[in-house]
Design an enzyme around this catalytic site. Structure first.
Site, PDB file in Angstrom:
ATOM      1  N   SER A 155       0.814  -1.213   0.000  1.00  0.00           N
ATOM      2  CA  SER A 155       0.000   0.000   0.000  1.00  0.00           C
ATOM      3  C   SER A 155       0.851   1.270   0.000  1.00  0.00           C
ATOM      4  O   SER A 155       1.642   1.491  -0.900  1.00  0.00           O
ATOM      5  CB  SER A 155      -0.952  -0.046   1.189  1.00  0.00           C
ATOM      6  OG  SER A 155      -1.910   0.947   1.101  1.00  0.00           O
ATOM      7  N   HIS A 156       0.725   2.058   1.057  1.00  0.00           N
ATOM      8  CA  HIS A 156       1.404   3.352   1.115  1.00  0.00           C
ATOM      9  C   HIS A 156       2.727   3.250   1.877  1.00  0.00           C
ATOM     10  O   HIS A 156       3.385   4.265   2.096  1.00  0.00           O
ATOM     11  CB  HIS A 156       0.492   4.329   1.843  1.00  0.00           C
ATOM     12  CG  HIS A 156       0.041   3.748   3.143  1.00  0.00           C
ATOM     13  ND1 HIS A 156      -0.926   2.774   3.187  1.00  0.00           N
ATOM     14  CD2 HIS A 156       0.474   3.916   4.399  1.00  0.00           C
ATOM     15  CE1 HIS A 156      -1.082   2.389   4.434  1.00  0.00           C
ATOM     16  NE2 HIS A 156      -0.244   3.070   5.200  1.00  0.00           N
ATOM     17  N   ASP A 201      -2.805   6.557  -3.087  1.00  0.00           N
ATOM     18  CA  ASP A 201      -1.630   5.882  -2.520  1.00  0.00           C
ATOM     19  C   ASP A 201      -0.978   4.935  -3.526  1.00  0.00           C
ATOM     20  O   ASP A 201      -1.400   4.844  -4.678  1.00  0.00           O
ATOM     21  CB  ASP A 201      -1.989   5.174  -1.208  1.00  0.00           C
ATOM     22  CG  ASP A 201      -2.804   3.922  -1.437  1.00  0.00           C
ATOM     23  OD1 ASP A 201      -3.448   3.813  -2.496  1.00  0.00           O
ATOM     24  OD2 ASP A 201      -2.788   3.035  -0.556  1.00  0.00           O
ATOM     25  N   ASP A 211      -0.881   1.777  -4.194  1.00  0.00           N
ATOM     26  CA  ASP A 211      -1.643   0.770  -4.945  1.00  0.00           C
ATOM     27  C   ASP A 211      -3.016   1.290  -5.381  1.00  0.00           C
ATOM     28  O   ASP A 211      -3.838   0.520  -5.887  1.00  0.00           O
ATOM     29  CB  ASP A 211      -1.791  -0.523  -4.129  1.00  0.00           C
ATOM     30  CG  ASP A 211      -2.562  -0.320  -2.836  1.00  0.00           C
ATOM     31  OD1 ASP A 211      -2.430   0.763  -2.238  1.00  0.00           O
ATOM     32  OD2 ASP A 211      -3.301  -1.227  -2.429  1.00  0.00           O
ATOM     33  N   ASP A 245      -5.715   2.417  -3.843  1.00  0.00           N
ATOM     34  CA  ASP A 245      -7.009   2.209  -3.191  1.00  0.00           C
ATOM     35  C   ASP A 245      -7.386   3.349  -2.242  1.00  0.00           C
ATOM     36  O   ASP A 245      -8.548   3.518  -1.905  1.00  0.00           O
ATOM     37  CB  ASP A 245      -7.099   0.836  -2.493  1.00  0.00           C
ATOM     38  CG  ASP A 245      -6.028   0.610  -1.455  1.00  0.00           C
ATOM     39  OD1 ASP A 245      -5.117   1.457  -1.333  1.00  0.00           O
ATOM     40  OD2 ASP A 245      -6.084  -0.434  -0.766  1.00  0.00           O
ATOM     41  N   ARG A 246      -6.394   4.139  -1.807  1.00  0.00           N
ATOM     42  CA  ARG A 246      -6.724   5.253  -0.896  1.00  0.00           C
ATOM     43  C   ARG A 246      -6.864   6.569  -1.645  1.00  0.00           C
ATOM     44  O   ARG A 246      -6.277   6.733  -2.719  1.00  0.00           O
ATOM     45  CB  ARG A 246      -5.618   5.431   0.140  1.00  0.00           C
ATOM     46  CG  ARG A 246      -5.488   4.259   1.057  1.00  0.00           C
ATOM     47  CD  ARG A 246      -4.505   4.549   2.162  1.00  0.00           C
ATOM     48  NE  ARG A 246      -4.504   3.439   3.085  1.00  0.00           N
ATOM     49  CZ  ARG A 246      -4.117   3.497   4.354  1.00  0.00           C
ATOM     50  NH1 ARG A 246      -3.669   4.639   4.847  1.00  0.00           N
ATOM     51  NH2 ARG A 246      -4.149   2.445   5.127  1.00  0.00           N
ATOM     52  N   LYS A 305     -11.399  -0.850  -1.583  1.00  0.00           N
ATOM     53  CA  LYS A 305     -11.574   0.592  -1.640  1.00  0.00           C
ATOM     54  C   LYS A 305     -10.972   1.074  -2.947  1.00  0.00           C
ATOM     55  O   LYS A 305     -10.130   0.399  -3.545  1.00  0.00           O
ATOM     56  CB  LYS A 305     -10.956   1.274  -0.432  1.00  0.00           C
ATOM     57  CG  LYS A 305      -9.533   0.948  -0.155  1.00  0.00           C
ATOM     58  CD  LYS A 305      -9.179   1.419   1.251  1.00  0.00           C
ATOM     59  CE  LYS A 305      -7.782   0.981   1.626  1.00  0.00           C
ATOM     60  NZ  LYS A 305      -7.702   0.487   2.996  1.00  0.00           N
TER      61      LYS A 305
END
Ligand code: G1P
Ligand code: ZN
Length: 564
Positions: free
Chosen positions: A121-122, A292, A294, A296-297, A393
């Site tokens: 992710s982030h 982010d 990937d 999703d955020r 998300k």
């Protein structure tokens, strides 16, 4: 050229005790994967072994990642192991890239039994950064606890893995590649797909692209700035916003995915996306968003960098949900938020008489509700928002949702937000993160706190700070019973609710790759005074939260590492 079938090997290995997936997959430092023999192979084998052989034989599996360092190396191994484990067809992102929402979309589109997503992710990337491995199931969402526990149990006793070491894949060419394996009648197929196009197509069916085009490049168009933070979502932003909706090229920044995300933390919040906030502060854009690593955020900003908190964002989308054609056609079945997310969404749910669900942290809990047709829109305070078009998300979806509201209402982000607060009152909200805390100190603090709040005398206790008095109304360790399958998830955060609607929540993060992260979530509701400074309103609650947990004393810290 050698056309003989590829050999399938069974390689002995020994188990590792620490492969329990966290909130969102297994996250470790890259050097853990590099230096511990077969650490990656063990986990991948555990994933495949967790799938019943009958379901796995000849099945379709999706593989993609956020492009971070070690992504490609890991994909090569996964492909060789998928072939050896009986998978019939692999769908792989072009160059091995796929955003998390696109992966969810592709799993559903190709009716795969699941997908392996390589992302942390982030979290920072690069040789000293993190790598993560997530397993999503056939609905396109993160595996549930039953599945992840099974994977973990297998990883603890694993003795061998299967691999086709001679299999060489070309990740650069779109289309089908077939491989003959020894002792297999059918060839193993790999399809390299344009995940950007699959995802763009999904968006075209959700939003009114003609209206968005008018908003973004018509006669009275607004100006926007989208920051992909050198994560995997850059090409999606370019394709959809610039090529299709007509935004000028300079509306999309940091859109070239990089192995180390340009040395930054691709976390769309006021701290890590400070460049975007600064550029908006003095600049002309009416709307801004960051995503982010990937994809999703999301973080949503108005003119001059006005920050829309994620908890408010999902509430505003809920209140304006029929600005999005997808919901006009399908109707709205329910709203949901993770427990620590503010109750702003609850107020919209109540006013619109739509069911609201409060789930534990992590996206997997929403998936069950969506599969059962009970949930349409959900969000988390941690910059996650999405609908039931996929089971993850979806950062870009959230930006397009906001743009759809702007296109319909023709008002500024600021006016929309202010109108919302005036209509519903405001849930002031902040989160304090204490990162890299000694694990024992963090666990001890949580244990002591739990004992304290479980004592009967804790309810009704009063805390006075400055001129404010807070009285405890209820305190517990959050536990969730899934309304669909009745499964119970315990130990999801300590909550202290006060009689005026304020809350303090303590949780240990389930995504940190080293040490513990203590999260403190603070929330207060004001019906009338809706234009105050968030940190000022919440400062008495912060004082109480730190005092009763003795957090600073226990950890030697003087303040949080990050405030969002
Ligand atoms: C964090 C967030 C959570 C989110 C998860 C994955 O998990 O708090 O809302 O679903 O990342 O993106 P945590 O580290 O708190 O366990
Ligand atoms: Zn992410």
């Amino acid at each position: 050229m050698d056309n003989s079938p590829l050999r399938v090997l069974t390689v002995p290995t020994f188990p590792y005790a620490d492969q329990r997936p966290g909130t969102n997959g297994l996250r470790r430092k890259v050097h853990v994967f590099q230096s511990r023999r077969n650490y990656l192979h063990n986990f991948i084998q555990s994933i495949f072994s967790s799938i019943d052989l009958r379901d796995r034989q000849g099945s379709t599996v999706v593989v993609g990642g956020d492009g971070r360092f070690f992504n490609q190396t890991a994909i090569e191994v996964i492909v060789q192991m998928a072939a050896a484990n009986g998978v019939g067809r692999l769908i792989v992102g072009h160059h091995g890239l796929m955003s998390t929402p696109a992966c969810s979309c592709v799993i559903r589109k190709f009716k795969a039994i699941g997908g392996i997503i390589l992302t942390a992710s982030h979290n920072p990337a690069g040789p000293d950064g993190d790598l993560g491995i997530k397993f999503n199931t056939a609905n396109g969402g993160p595996a549930n606890d039953t599945v992840t526990n099974k994977i973990y149990q297998i990883s603890r006793t694993i003795e061998e893995f299967a691999i086709c070491p001679g299999l060489r894949l070309d990740l650069t060419t779109l289309g089908k590649q077939t491989f003959d394996l020894e002792n297999k009648f059918k060839p193993f197929i790999v399809e390299i797909v344009d995940a950007v196009e699959s995802y763009a197509n999904l968006m075209r069916n959700i939003f009114d692209f003609a209206a968005l085009k008018e908003l973004l490049s018509g006669e009275n168009h607004i100006t926007i700035r989208l920051d992909a933070m050198h994560g995997v979502v850059g090409p999606y932003v370019k394709r959809i916003l610039c090529e299709e909706l007509g935004c000028p090229a300079n509306s999309a920044v940091n859109c070239v995915p990089m192995e180390d995300f340009g040395g930054q933390c691709p976390d769309p919040n006021l701290i890590h996306a400070a460049d975007l906030v600064d550029s908006m502060r003095d600049g002309e854009p009416d709307f801004g968003a960051a995503f982010d690593g990937d994809g999703d955020r999301n973080m949503i900003l108005g003119k001059h960098g006005l920050f829309v908190s994620p908890s408010d964002s999902v509430a505003v989308i809920a209140d304006n949900i029929f600005c999005i054609p997808y919901f006009q056609h399908r109707g709205v079945r329910g709203f949901a938020r993770s427990m620590p997310t503010s109750a702003a969404l609850d107020r919209v749910a109540k006013a619109t008489k739509i069911e609201l669900y409060e789930t534990p942290t992590g996206w997997k809990f929403f998936g069950n509700l969506m599969d059962a047709g009970r949930l349409s829109l959900c969000g988390e305070e941690s910059f996650g928002t999405s609908g039931d078009h996929i089971r993850e998300k979806d950062g870009l979806w959230a930006a397009l949702a906001w743009l759809s509201i702007l296109a319909t209402r023709r008002q500024s982000v600021e006016d929309i937000l202010k109108y919302h607060w005036l209509k519903y009152g405001r849930n002031y909200y902040t989160r304090y993160d204490y990162e890299n805390i000694d694990i024992d100190a963090a666990c001890e603090m949580m244990e002591d706190l739990e004992i304290m709040i479980a004592d009967k005398s804790f309810v009704k206790r009063r805390f006075a700070v400055e001129d404010k008095i807070y009285q405890v109304e209820k305190a517990d360790n959050f536990e969730y019973t899934d309304p669909v399958d009745s499964s119970i998830t315990r130990n999801q955060g300590l909550r202290i609710n006060f009689s005026d609607g304020s809350r303090i929540i303590y949780r240990l993060s389930g995504t940190s790759s080293g040490g513990a992260t203590v999260r403190i979530y603070l929330e207060s509701y004001e019906k009338e005074h809706v234009f105050q400074e968030t940190q000022v309103v919440l400062s008495p609650l912060a004082t109480i939260a730190i005092k009763i947990s003795q957090l600073h004393h226990r950890t030697g810290r003087t303040g949080p590492s990050v405030i969002t």
